[in-house]
Design a protein around this motif. Sequence first.
Motif, PDB file in Angstrom:
ATOM      1  N   LEU A 163       0.824  -1.210   0.000  1.00 19.65           N
ATOM      2  CA  LEU A 163       0.000   0.000   0.000  1.00 19.65           C
ATOM      3  C   LEU A 163       0.859   1.261   0.000  1.00 19.65           C
ATOM      4  O   LEU A 163       0.529   2.246  -0.657  1.00 19.65           O
ATOM      5  CB  LEU A 163      -0.940  -0.004   1.208  1.00 19.65           C
ATOM      6  CG  LEU A 163      -2.038  -1.078   1.190  1.00 19.65           C
ATOM      7  CD1 LEU A 163      -2.790  -1.093   2.513  1.00 19.65           C
ATOM      8  CD2 LEU A 163      -2.990  -0.866   0.030  1.00 19.65           C
ATOM      9  N   PHE A 174       2.763   1.462  -3.616  1.00 14.66           N
ATOM     10  CA  PHE A 174       1.903   1.910  -4.710  1.00 14.66           C
ATOM     11  C   PHE A 174       1.180   3.218  -4.373  1.00 14.66           C
ATOM     12  O   PHE A 174       0.295   3.646  -5.099  1.00 14.66           O
ATOM     13  CB  PHE A 174       0.899   0.825  -5.078  1.00 14.66           C
ATOM     14  CG  PHE A 174       1.528  -0.338  -5.783  1.00 14.66           C
ATOM     15  CD1 PHE A 174       1.917  -0.235  -7.102  1.00 14.66           C
ATOM     16  CD2 PHE A 174       1.755  -1.538  -5.122  1.00 14.66           C
ATOM     17  CE1 PHE A 174       2.509  -1.306  -7.763  1.00 14.66           C
ATOM     18  CE2 PHE A 174       2.343  -2.614  -5.770  1.00 14.66           C
ATOM     19  CZ  PHE A 174       2.722  -2.496  -7.096  1.00 14.66           C
ATOM     20  N   GLU A 175       1.566   3.813  -3.265  1.00 16.91           N
ATOM     21  CA  GLU A 175       1.059   5.108  -2.816  1.00 16.91           C
ATOM     22  C   GLU A 175      -0.455   5.128  -2.658  1.00 16.91           C
ATOM     23  O   GLU A 175      -1.106   6.136  -2.910  1.00 16.91           O
ATOM     24  CB  GLU A 175       1.537   6.225  -3.744  1.00 16.91           C
ATOM     25  CG  GLU A 175       3.040   6.361  -3.741  1.00 16.91           C
ATOM     26  CD  GLU A 175       3.560   7.413  -4.704  1.00 16.91           C
ATOM     27  OE1 GLU A 175       2.795   7.917  -5.547  1.00 16.91           O
ATOM     28  OE2 GLU A 175       4.752   7.743  -4.602  1.00 16.91           O
ATOM     29  N   VAL A 176      -1.014   3.987  -2.234  1.00 17.63           N
ATOM     30  CA  VAL A 176      -2.436   3.940  -1.903  1.00 17.63           C
ATOM     31  C   VAL A 176      -2.652   4.685  -0.592  1.00 17.63           C
ATOM     32  O   VAL A 176      -3.618   5.421  -0.436  1.00 17.63           O
ATOM     33  CB  VAL A 176      -2.935   2.478  -1.800  1.00 17.63           C
ATOM     34  CG1 VAL A 176      -4.362   2.414  -1.309  1.00 17.63           C
ATOM     35  CG2 VAL A 176      -2.786   1.790  -3.151  1.00 17.63           C
TER      36      VAL A 176
END
Length: 153
Positions: free
Chosen positions: A127, A130-132
């Motif tokens: 997370l 992926f820069e969620v």
Amino acid sequence: MIVRKLRLHKGWSQDHLAEITGLSVRTIQRIERGQNPSLESSKALAAVFEVDISTFITEEPTMTESTNIDHAEIAAMQYAKRVKEFYEGLIAYVVLAIVFFSLMGFGEPVLYWVFLGVGAGLVVQGLLAFEVIRFPNQDWEKKLIEKKLGHKL
């Protein structure tokens, strides 16, 4: 960063670059992390990438000014590195799960707890990679570097 940029532009791995330059993989890794290469390393890199040796010899403390790498490129390289590290961790997780469950069987409850904990950590890493999810203040790393260097990047 310029070595990493040139290497990725050519589509080469660190191992391949080390092989064709005659340098060690460890040397390539150190240079890509920002350590100044020696004169001999600079000559080898310049010959392989077909650029002037001055590309790798910096007298200024900031590498971005002397190599024309902007902050967007640096951010993109860091993103790619985080994603790559996530996938490496995921592969290691799957391989270890297969090995341990094959050796110890599926009847060991401890294995489930261990792999559940490691898996949760891997999910968080993914997370973040992926820069969620993002930390509220993303500039802390830059500020820390500027404080250590004593000047702005």
